[in-house]
Design an enzyme around this catalytic site. Structure first.
Site: not given
Length: 311
Positions: A121, A129
């Site tokens: 992202h 992440c």
């Protein structure tokens, strides 16, 4: 979030690069992640039907330390072979744009690993992440979107602790994750020697690559079989059949296509020879680091600012 972010076109510069590299805009993609180097590579199928390198991007931030994700809340960014389908793309992300990389996969589930919603992202902040800048994730998202428009059913994400070079393997030889990383190297070698997406299965709680069962079982479990680009129509077919591979069961008798097996064996022989030479020269081993909070690409570290979300 404005939905227009998800449909913004590729830049003229990227379109020119695709043309120069003979890569149709909607041909399949494949993504490779390297934690220690904090780099993402996008590979794309060219008119030969094989994947070729398109572009690399610095990872703005990844959290945890080298090694796989094992449980929810451990702040680890996963390592392994993952699959991204259209439903995993998130045009309404709180982090500009994102896609779920597919953790946990069959290998992770075989070990009872927990957690989920692991994304690539924007926003430059990570709690497990792979975080990019907004501009970078927008381009990667657009490349993936175009590949789905071309009937690619899914794309593979290969997440590694580092580039699988003899020097890196020697440097990290004392790390307890080395047996796992050696297994990831097999998949890496299959890709590097063929420039084709390796077919990934799991049995006996281990990855197997480009394995073809011998016997009555077909082995193509809901998998996209990409046919090389032909004219202006990209052909892809998906067949749902019974898989011979059980992640926690015995591996069936299988074979690897001879051309691939020989090429991978030769590469492994060369790598092992180089590793032995490096050890004989006294190449230093990197101390195992624990309680580390990830990394970022060097230039981004220098130019900041970057924020951790503290989760």
């Amino acid at each position: 979030m404005p939905i227009s972010r998800a449909v913004q076109p590729l830049s003229p510069q990227m379109l020119a690069q695709l043309e120069q590299k003979h890569m149709p805009i909607d041909s399949p993609i494949l993504i490779r992640l390297f934690k220690e180097e904090s780099e993402v590579e996008v590979w794309k199928q060219d008119t030969s039907g094989r994947f070729a390198f398109l572009k690399s991007y610095p990872i703005c931030r990844w959290s945890g330390e080298l090694g796989p994700k094992t449980r929810e809340g451990d702040r680890q960014a996963p390592e392994g072979f993952y699959t991204v389908r259209p439903g995993q793309m998130n045009p309404n992300s709180h982090h500009y744009l994102s896609f779920d990389i597919g953790y946990p996969n069959a290998y992770d589930r075989a070990y009872g690993r927990t957690g989920g919603d692991i994304m690539m992202h924007g926003g430059c902040s990570s709690a497990g992440c792979y975080a990019m800048t907004d501009e970078q994730v927008a381009e990667i998202y657009a490349l993936a979107r175009e590949s789905f428009y071309g009937n690619q059913r899914s794309f593979q994400v290969q997440a590694y602790p580092f580039r699988m070079t003899p020097l890196n393997l020697v440097n990290h030889s004392d790390n307890p994750n080395m047996p796992f990383w050696r297994m990831l190297k097999e998949g890496n070698d299959h890709f590097e020697m063929t420039h084709r997406e390796p077919k990934v299965d799991v049995c006996e709680k281990r990855y197997v690559f480009d394995a073809e069962p011998v016997g009555r079982f077909a082995n193509d479990p809901i998998r996209n079989e990409s046919i090389p680009w032909q004219g202006h129509a990209f052909a892809a077919a998906t067949t749902a059949v019974t898989s011979a591979f059980n992640p926690t069961g015995w591996c069936p008798a299988y074979k690897i296509p001879q051309e691939i097996a020989l090429a991978v064996a030769e590469k492994n022989r060369r790598d092992e020879s180089q590793m032995a030479e490096l050890v004989s020269r006294g190449t230093s081993v990197v101390p195992v680091q624990t309680e580390r909070d990830g990394g970022m690409y060097y230039s981004l570290f220098r130019t900041g600012p970057l924020a951790s979300d503290g989760n």
